[in-house]
Design an enzyme around this catalytic site. Sequence first.
Site, PDB file in Angstrom:
ATOM      1  N   TYR A  43       0.830  -1.209   0.000  1.00 38.43           N
ATOM      2  CA  TYR A  43       0.000   0.000   0.000  1.00 38.43           C
ATOM      3  C   TYR A  43       0.868   1.264   0.000  1.00 38.43           C
ATOM      4  CZ  TYR A  43      -3.772  -3.125   1.656  1.00 38.43           C
ATOM      5  OH  TYR A  43      -4.690  -4.136   1.809  1.00 38.43           O
ATOM      6  N   HIS A 103       0.922 -11.795   1.901  1.00 36.20           N
ATOM      7  CA  HIS A 103      -0.116 -11.050   1.192  1.00 36.20           C
ATOM      8  C   HIS A 103      -0.822 -11.865   0.109  1.00 36.20           C
ATOM      9  CE1 HIS A 103      -1.282  -6.632   0.086  1.00 36.20           C
ATOM     10  NE2 HIS A 103      -2.314  -7.442   0.126  1.00 36.20           N
TER      11      HIS A 103
END
Length: 270
Positions: A43, A103
């Site tokens: 992010y 992730h």
Amino acid sequence: MPIDDLPRLGLGTYSDADREQWTDTVETALDVGYRHVDTAQVYENERYVGEGIAASDVDRDDLFLATKTVHIDLPPEPSGVPDAIDGCLDRLGVDYVDLLYVHWPSGLYDAEAVLPAFDDAVDDGRIRNVGLSNFTPELLDEAREVLDAPVAAHQVELHPLLQQDELVEYAQRHDHWLVAYSPLAQGEVVDVPVLREIADKHDATPAQVSLAWLSSKDNVAAIPKASSRDHLRENLAALDLELDDEDVARIEAIDREQRFVDPDHAPWNR
């Protein structure tokens, strides 16, 4: 904060732009009562999330902080994983995170290369719990065989338009958290007639109905994204909304299976 005390509603912090906003947003969220904050290496906002935490009056031990790391240096050399874990902690400005996720199990992911580094980080206190994100049941089984630490949480896209029954059942059977990202279907829930009708019945919003439906499930938590104080409060208030059996049955009868997050957009596929 112990994994058993994971707050049912947290703050998701994904955005493609204006990453600096998360300093103020995180500080505001903690001020209105959030105690679960979720971010990720990809992010590119961990620094700003960490600054928001540091600026708040909330004690670190009262906050459940989660992030996600990737495995871009693999295979065959696994040395990149500890460095990636340290990078997350450094950017957040913390000594540990309560939960660290793998992730995506795609691209360069290899369980035997990646997961032992997570066990090591649990042993030395850099992470308190191991999580996985976007795994299939088969890959969850593999991870559970490789890891010494228990799988504490699995994070996936989950909302009334993508109900993920198999993964919900898996989480309940193996007693780990299933954490829902994009729990509002990126805003699409506001246009679902069933959710609007249930919202009108309870003097609530379709977003609150969606979050209440998720939080009513055993082993399920949600991390909606919000930025304004009003929306942060509105989402948090969903925890006080009690749906009846008819409401739940109507939501679970929604005949759609629509994803809003495309795995082809993962960084290693760009």
